[in-house]
Design an enzyme around this catalytic site. Structure first.
Site, PDB file in Angstrom:
ATOM      1  N   GLU A 268     -55.384  -7.004 -46.750  1.00  0.00           N
ATOM      2  CA  GLU A 268     -55.237  -5.596 -46.360  1.00  0.00           C
ATOM      3  C   GLU A 268     -53.816  -5.265 -45.907  1.00  0.00           C
ATOM      4  O   GLU A 268     -53.604  -4.669 -44.849  1.00  0.00           O
ATOM      5  CB  GLU A 268     -56.232  -5.244 -45.249  1.00  0.00           C
ATOM      6  N   ASP A 341     -68.031  -6.485 -46.354  1.00  0.00           N
ATOM      7  CA  ASP A 341     -67.432  -6.188 -45.058  1.00  0.00           C
ATOM      8  C   ASP A 341     -68.442  -5.689 -44.025  1.00  0.00           C
ATOM      9  O   ASP A 341     -68.510  -4.488 -43.759  1.00  0.00           O
ATOM     10  CB  ASP A 341     -66.330  -5.122 -45.250  1.00  0.00           C
ATOM     11  N   GLU A 369     -69.123  -1.232 -36.057  1.00  0.00           N
ATOM     12  CA  GLU A 369     -68.251  -0.440 -36.926  1.00  0.00           C
ATOM     13  C   GLU A 369     -69.050   0.306 -37.998  1.00  0.00           C
ATOM     14  O   GLU A 369     -68.806   1.475 -38.264  1.00  0.00           O
ATOM     15  CB  GLU A 369     -67.225  -1.358 -37.610  1.00  0.00           C
TER      16      GLU A 369
HETATM   17  C1  BDP Z   1     -62.690  -4.022 -41.607  1.00  0.00           C
HETATM   18  C2  BDP Z   1     -62.170  -3.035 -40.622  1.00  0.00           C
HETATM   19  C3  BDP Z   1     -60.706  -3.170 -40.339  1.00  0.00           C
HETATM   20  C4  BDP Z   1     -60.383  -4.624 -40.039  1.00  0.00           C
HETATM   21  C5  BDP Z   1     -60.832  -5.490 -41.196  1.00  0.00           C
HETATM   22  C6  BDP Z   1     -60.689  -6.975 -40.916  1.00  0.00           C
HETATM   23  O1  BDP Z   1     -62.441  -1.756 -41.129  1.00  0.00           O
HETATM   24  O2  BDP Z   1     -60.389  -2.328 -39.265  1.00  0.00           O
HETATM   25  O3  BDP Z   1     -59.021  -4.793 -39.815  1.00  0.00           O
HETATM   26  O4  BDP Z   1     -62.186  -5.300 -41.435  1.00  0.00           O
HETATM   27  O5  BDP Z   1     -61.708  -7.591 -40.649  1.00  0.00           O
HETATM   28  O6  BDP Z   1     -64.067  -4.110 -41.379  1.00  0.00           O
HETATM   29  O7  BDP Z   1     -59.601  -7.517 -40.976  1.00  0.00           O
END
Ligand code: BDP
Length: 688
Positions: A268, A341, A369
């Site tokens: 990411e 996720d 989340e």
């Molecule tokens: C996702 C979240 C994000 C996190 C990412 C992670 O939306 O904010 O940074 O995972 O786990 O679920 O690195």
């Protein structure tokens, strides 16, 4: 006269506030009902805490004597312990503390304390991951600011109040068996490794230590350039290696029992070894080598995916499997429960059990989340139990995710589990009083991955809601409070799956807030794999993501018989149906309904369940303090309105493709799709 009245009112206001139930004490409410003499020849800060806890919380026989004994015993592993009614034995002081909490919990909940029962932890490293930023905000946090960081205070000496919070936090964690805290966000600031911040890390570690909580930090892979002023962060460059070695030495000078690093790299947008043409193994091993002389570990995350891949669900496996066997023995690959996720429901990540020569640890998300933030009541223990009990078949039947990760099957040097924390500065720590149950459940499962959710819920309710007058748990309380509340908790996750994304649907949230529904959400120019249409693939033909052999072939990442089972629509469990298959709206379900009708029924069932929870809660009013009763009642109202929005938004949106009526037996939608789409379902949900 007036004055006396005023004083009286003032005093009563103060008293009411003093005794107002604010949820701050979590599940730690036991007050002693008698005296106990504690005998122990050892002295340490941890033993001191155990003695104090026993005296404060003793509910056994008045005048009893209890012996704390540190003596090696082969049956006792790590910080495990052997418990008897009058003795706690362990190899370590920390084991004595865990035994103390077990004993007190049993006294309070009325569970038997038998003679010489050994309790060993399932995982050696049991950590909370705090996604806390140095400015005090928390990524995906819904319970106020960070308890550790504050941009005004980071560089100052911690206040008495801050230290008290850290101590309460450490105590709560130790009481459920947790032994590690990663203090900052995986999207780590490079400032984390600067001298001023490391000084605060030391201050925090000093408070956590007596409770057996080791301190870890998340690090940014490009720190050598960003804070060290080097020209590169290439993991094979000698200047970079030296920089990390020196940094690790500096940390261990401050925190001699430092646990190690958590790393989100090449993920990411975060920098990582791939920026230099190196592999995850090159990156992780370089850090592992620096930590090794001090006994530290690297928890290297497998949360990777790129926009170019046809199916995001496959990427982590594709990138990590070829590296199996290449990692140092103090590297643990931290794998999210599912391949996408933290969705309300996902099949387990195929990496569990598949990496046979590498240590692998599960990462669970305690903060909600994707499950209603701190507004929805969702007991996550059932979801984690589902994961831990999933059979990977990697070493024959019974190769559950639990057994593949806790050392029962593979000979991992370290075993570990992580939970992304849901706590913040809110008085009740978690925002929702019932969200405390998720923190509790994570700790209990990390200690014993064979516990069941009803057992955990039972304990938590007794410890959290029992009050002085109920000390001898009555039949009335059990029947009219414990049982209905437990049932509500047990059904809550399935309810959320139903009103949000049933039958294997996933990631259909609006925008990045991951709260309200947004199956239509796809802003121009946005990466496809960040938008719901990529996941639900609804069209006039049908709905669902084809991950079969003729689709993305993600099924092939699972061991037989799962691969064939998931691949064949007839044997694929219906809970994962649209995860693995794109099916026509007319597809005939096991219930005899067509797929469209079935989807409608699921949304409706989810909504009705929440309405039922409201009734359940109202009925238990007389057993709960007024403050927590009102707060939960109010949150359930929001949840109910939100569930309606979820149902209406998803059904009205998908109906444009199915072109079928909502079954006439079901309640009609009450919102307009246009309104939900135009005004953004999140704002409507949150305002509701
Ligand atoms: C996702 C979240 C994000 C996190 C990412 C992670 O939306 O904010 O940074 O995972 O786990 O679920 O690195």
């Amino acid at each position: 006269m007036k004055r006396t009245l005023f004083t009286l009112t003032l005093v009563s206001v103060i008293l009411v506030n003093l005794f107002a139930e604010d949820g701050h004490n979590l599940w730690l409410r036991n007050k002693n009902t008698g005296n106990v003499t504690v005998v122990c020849s050892e002295k340490s800060a941890t033993i001191g805490i155990a003695v104090q806890e026993l005296k404060q919380g003793w509910q056994g026989m008045d005048g009893a004597t209890i012996t704390l004994k540190i003596k090696k015993d082969k049956a006792i592993k790590n910080d495990g312990f052997k418990l008897s009614p009058t003795q706690i034995q362990s190899n370590t002081p920390l084991g004595i503390l865990y035994g103390t909490y077990e004993l007190l919990r049993r006294q309070q909940t009325g569970e038997p304390i038998e003679d010489k029962v050994v309790y060993n932890p399932s995982y050696e490293v049991r950590t909370l991951n705090h996604w806390d930023n140095l400015d005090g905000t928390i990524e995906r946090g819904y319970a106020g600011h960070s308890i550790f960081w504050d941009k005004e205070k980071n560089l100052l000496t911690p206040t008495v109040q801050e230290k008290l919070r850290w101590k309460e936090y450490a105590r709560a964690n130790a009481s459920i068996g947790l032994n590690g805290s990663v203090l900052n966000n995986v999207n780590a600031s490079p400032d984390m490794l600067t001298a001023g911040i490391l000084k605060r890390v030391k201050e925090i570690a000093d408070v956590l230590r007596p409770y057996g909580i080791k301190t870890y930090i998340s690090v940014k892979f490009s720190s050598p350039v960003l804070t060290g002023g080097l020209k590169t962060s290439d993991p094979l460059d000698p200047t970079v290696i030296k920089w990390w070695n020196d940094k690790v030495k500096e940390i261990y000078k401050l925190v001699p029992d430092f646990g190690g690093f958590l790393v989100k790299a090449s993920s990411e947008g975060q920098p990582g070894p791939q920026d230099f043409g190196r592999t995850h193994a090159d990156g992780a091993n370089m850090l592992a080598d620096a930590l090794k002389p001090f006994g530290g570990i690297v928890m290297w995350r497998a949360f990777v995916y790129s926009p170019s891949d046809k199916d995001r669900a496959k990427q982590a496996y594709n990138e990590f499997m070829p590296l199996d066997g290449q990692f140092r023995d103090n590297v643990i690959i931290q794998v999210k429960n599912g391949p996408i996720d933290f969705q309300p429901r996902e099949p387990f990540s195929p990496l569990f059990g598949a990496m046979k020569k590498t240590s692998v640890m599960p990462e669970l998300q305690i903060t909600q989340e994707y499950l209603g933030h701190s507004i929805h009541l969702v007991f996550l223990s059932t979801m984690w139990e589902e994961l831990l009990k999933s059979d990977t078949y990697q070493q024959g039947e019974g190769s559950t995710v639990a057994r593949c990760t806790d050392g029962s099957i593979y000979n991992q040097k370290y075993t570990a589990i992580a939970g992304v924390s849901n706590i913040g500065l809110d008085t009740n720590w978690c925002g929702h009083d019932f969200a405390q149950a998720n923190w509790y459940a994570f700790g209990r499962l990390a200690w014993n991955n064979q516990l069941t959710s009803p057992e955990i819920a039972d304990e938590w309710i007794k410890l959290t809601f029992e009050n002085d007058s109920l000390r001898n748990i009555t039949t009335d309380w059990t029947e009219n409070f414990l049982i209905p509340v437990k049932q509500m908790m047990m059904q809550s996750r399935e309810a959320a799956v139903n009103y949000m994304m049933p039958l294997g649907l996933h990631h259909i949230f609006s925008a990045n807030e991951h709260y309200g529904p947004g199956p239509w959400w796809a802003p121009k120019g946005m990466r496809a794999d960040w938008t719901p249409p990529y996941y639900h693939q609804a069209d006039s033909q049908g709905i669902g993501f084809d991950r079969t052999h003729s689709g993305s072939d993600a099924v092939s990442q699972y061991h037989e018989p799962l691969c064939s089972q998931f691949n064949d629509v007839k044997t694929c469990p219906e809970i994962y149906l649209l995860w693995f298959h794109h099916l026509s709206w007319d597809y005939k379900m096991k219930s005899g309904r067509n797929l469209w009708d079935e989807i409608c029924y699921h949304y409706d069932t989810g909504l009705n369940k929440v309405r039922e929870f409201q009734k359940t809660w109202d009925k238990v009013e007389k057993y709960v303090d007024v403050e927590r009763f009102k707060k939960v009642q109010c949150k359930l109202r929001s949840q109910s309105r939100n569930a309606q929005i979820w149902k209406d938004a998803c059904l009205l949106y998908f109906q444009q493709f199915s072109k079928k009526p909502i079954p006439y037996k079901l309640e009609r939608p009450v919102y307009e799709l246009d309104e939900l789409m135009k005004n953004d379902s999140i704002r409507i949900s949150k305002a509701n």
